[in-house]
Design an enzyme around this catalytic site. Sequence first.
Site, short mmCIF file in Angstrom:
data_model
loop_
_atom_site.label_atom_id
_atom_site.label_comp_id
_atom_site.label_asym_id
_atom_site.label_seq_id
_atom_site.Cartn_x
_atom_site.Cartn_y
_atom_site.Cartn_z
N LYS A 1 -14.91 7.74 -5.07
CA LYS A 1 -16.24 8.00 -4.49
C LYS A 1 -16.78 9.33 -5.01
O LYS A 1 -17.97 9.44 -5.35
CB LYS A 1 -16.15 8.06 -2.96
CG LYS A 1 -15.70 6.77 -2.31
CD LYS A 1 -15.35 7.02 -0.83
CE LYS A 1 -14.55 5.87 -0.27
NZ LYS A 1 -13.90 6.22 1.02
N LYS B 1 -10.32 13.63 3.70
CA LYS B 1 -9.40 12.49 3.76
C LYS B 1 -8.53 12.68 4.99
O LYS B 1 -8.61 13.73 5.64
CB LYS B 1 -8.52 12.43 2.51
CG LYS B 1 -7.87 13.78 2.15
CD LYS B 1 -7.02 13.73 0.91
CE LYS B 1 -7.78 13.66 -0.37
NZ LYS B 1 -7.75 12.33 -1.00
N HIS C 1 0.79 -1.23 0.00
CA HIS C 1 0.00 0.00 0.00
C HIS C 1 0.81 1.28 0.00
O HIS C 1 0.25 2.36 -0.05
CB HIS C 1 -0.91 0.05 1.23
CG HIS C 1 -2.15 -0.75 1.07
ND1 HIS C 1 -3.30 -0.25 0.52
CD2 HIS C 1 -2.41 -2.03 1.39
CE1 HIS C 1 -4.23 -1.20 0.51
NE2 HIS C 1 -3.71 -2.29 1.03
N LYS D 1 -0.71 14.66 1.38
CA LYS D 1 -2.04 14.88 0.79
C LYS D 1 -2.29 16.37 0.51
O LYS D 1 -3.21 16.75 -0.20
CB LYS D 1 -3.13 14.31 1.70
CG LYS D 1 -3.15 12.77 1.73
CD LYS D 1 -4.25 12.25 2.62
CE LYS D 1 -4.27 10.74 2.76
NZ LYS D 1 -4.92 10.04 1.62
N THR E 1 -8.94 6.21 -2.79
CA THR E 1 -10.26 5.67 -3.11
C THR E 1 -11.31 6.77 -2.94
O THR E 1 -12.38 6.70 -3.54
CB THR E 1 -10.64 4.48 -2.22
OG1 THR E 1 -10.39 4.83 -0.85
CG2 THR E 1 -9.85 3.23 -2.59
C1 LIG Z 1 -12.64 6.49 1.32
C2 LIG Z 1 -12.27 6.92 2.68
C3 LIG Z 1 -10.95 7.27 2.97
C4 LIG Z 1 -9.86 7.26 1.92
O1 LIG Z 1 -9.82 8.51 1.29
P1 LIG Z 1 -8.58 8.96 0.39
O2 LIG Z 1 -9.05 10.23 -0.20
O3 LIG Z 1 -8.40 7.89 -0.63
O4 LIG Z 1 -7.42 9.12 1.28
C5 LIG Z 1 -10.64 7.68 4.24
N1 LIG Z 1 -11.57 7.74 5.20
C6 LIG Z 1 -12.86 7.43 4.96
C7 LIG Z 1 -13.85 7.54 6.05
C8 LIG Z 1 -13.26 7.01 3.69
O5 LIG Z 1 -14.53 6.67 3.47
#
Ligand SMILES: *Cc1c(COP(=O)(O)O)cnc(C)c1O
Length: 805
Positions: free
Chosen positions: A656, A544, A356, A550, A652
């Site tokens: 979304k 995030k 990862h 980030k 991820t």
């Molecule tokens: C999807 C998700 C993440 C991951 O988000 P990234 O933008 O990929 O870092 C982190 N926390 C929650 C609660 C999520 O649903």
Amino acid sequence: MMQLSKEQFKKDFERKLISLFAEDVKEASRSHKFIALAELVKEYAFERWLKTNKKYSTEDKKQVYYFSMEFLIGRLLENNLINLGIIDIVKEGLEEFGISFEDIKLEEKDAGLGNGGLGRLAACFLDSMATLGIAGHGNGIRYKYGLFEQKIVNGYQVEVPDNWLKDGYVWEVRRRDKACIVNFGGNVRFTVEDGRLKAIHENYESVLAVPYDIPIIGFKNGVVNTLRLWSAEPIGEDFDFFSFSMGDYSKAMEYKYSVESITSVLYPDDRTEKGRLLRLKQEYFFVSAGIQSIIRTFKKKGKPITELDKYVAIQINDTHPALAIPELLRILIDEENLSWEEAFKITVNTISYTNHTIMAEALEKWPIDMFKSLLPRIFTIVEEINRRFCLDLIDKYGHDLDKINKMAIIRDGYINMAHLAIVGSHSVNGVAKLHTKILKEKELKLFNEYFEGKFNNKTNGITHRRWLLQANPRLTKLLKETIGEEWIKDPNKLIELKKFAKDSSVKEKFYKIKQQNKTDLAKFIKNKYDITVDPNSIFDIQAKRLHGYKRQLLNALYILDLYNRLKEDKGIDIYPRTFIFSAKAFPGYILAKEIIKFINTLANKINSDDDVNDKIKVVFIENYGVSLAEKIIPSANVSQQISTASKEASGTGNMKFMMNGAITLGTLDGANIEIKDAVGEENIIIFGLTADEVINYSKNGGYRSLDLYNNNPRIKRVIDQLLNGFLDVSPSEFMNIYNHLITYNDEFFVLKDFEDYSKAQDKIDKLYRDRDKWNEMAIINVAASGQFSSDNTIIRYAREIWKVL
Ligand SMILES: *Cc1c(COP(=O)(O)O)cnc(C)c1O
């Protein structure tokens, strides 16, 4: 698919309330209504659970086990109702009782058994495995306290323990009869038995591992898989335990607490490795219990142990469960009396590993001394894996000691868990194309050369059932009206929506839905923070974990610069915008916490300045988690995915947001690249350094943030404002941010990408004014998002790694 009439449901619900609480619908509290409904769902689902388990234990199908330190599953009630196919019946039935489903679902606490992306990935995978009818089960830890709850007090993050089990957890079933014993400490000696070297582990301390099973319901297919979470308990009946230690009650309690502490709390860290003893205990605890339980289940089938790899596949989510490798070897050798060679072959064929991260500080390493004293037998096995691996390397590379040293599992007093995971598994996958390429060509190049064909890519995914059906019912309805329902079973069919991207009535409907979702979030923000945000403004969202790479800081510095420009010239024409942040920081990560304070300070200043108030607002929504994500994401116009290129393995969140019709503002990093390929360059806004450029600067130098400070007046102004009292805080409040950017030369290239980011934001501003064009882009994003359903990801794992489809 389950058959249930509304009348039957209403009768069942009334019966449940009576049998559980001796109450009727009128009397019952919201919490009792929730429990009754959840218990009813269990009643509906558990028969299928029994059936699925029976089927798995009698047929010869390979079982897949997903080992993960984290499962960020969020709430389950609505998800379970959707997957059982009875959500509409239930909503209507409750409505007739005068109960709002939306209201009672809030009674369920999020199971926050994960930090972020890695844990959420595991949860999406469970959903997809059950839906695809794969016999795929989760194996993890039942933390008594999940990830801390975040409160913002005076702009600062404050952590509150997340006591999620306080009132019990309705979905779990404790299975005391399936408990295992896990041993720690002691010493190992070797004897010869029947001409075979035999390891004897003695003087250890035993801990009872008790499984709690959670049903994972497939989408309308009758399948119910299992997420098994282990809890640590002292061995022996409480009565014996106390009488035995009559003389020293407090010492006895100490023992009890030290055992229970193993599963008491999730480490609130999603990146850097701290090498703490308790963490190592947690890792061995759930891995050992999981492997023992797998072997026990397997043996009931009456197959020889040498065929284990034909019937079992174990995927390890990052290196945290990598001790599965020596633990499986231990059982095969010490308990099943296989030879090393046989045991090793079976182990490698059974286990596969998902990498990862490529950030050095995140790679797990354990000091030999600590490892050896906690897990003496496991240590001897890791030593032997290392010894044999190094001999193989010498065979191939002669005495190129530098190379062998770089690849060794044990080196410089540490055990390198990534190396262990690579050597002890048959598949190593990265989580996005770019990430896998960097693994193969840079970080793990030597391993890729040595183990030809072992490395492969499996781009992450998200379950569209939670992130579209559940999170965005309005958009779901529009999809059903336009392209029907096939996409729910086959997410690739979402692409058919593309036909409607130029249909003005669909575009207008899409726009209205987005506005409604924005209005919902605006109300939520108003209620919670008494901040008025305008649903007609652009909702520009970064949600995030908070981390340097980030680059929430890039977003925040841009906002400060925008504020400066608006103050300077009230006439400048910008489209009104609401900047929304949501992010938890690791409690010990000083820079990250300072960035939270910075964002909140900025928010206060801007939101209370009438000069700019009709143009920009800034909101920090506290306590980011799955349920909050479900609320925030459907309302986004802009999805900020702005990590320093090469640093975000996949992401991820990016998927979304696109699935809900947000336009990505992103770097060429992780899965952003694949999103760009899916939607086309004209439907995403890309900016910033490429991964190659970042890697080149990091390796060869050539970037000086101080030069940018000196030569770019906009950058100079915002940096100066960190320290010069402009922000109504003490002058040293943002010293770490300043030092990070200037003194330590801006590790994540925030200032380097500032100008390009700013231009990209100008592009967004222009594009949004063309409502027609924007809606078209957003619809294309939704249409192309099916590719990123975790159903697709899991099909690839199943075919290419587990060989079960
Ligand atoms: C999807 C998700 C993440 C991951 O988000 P990234 O933008 O990929 O870092 C982190 N926390 C929650 C609660 C999520 O649903």
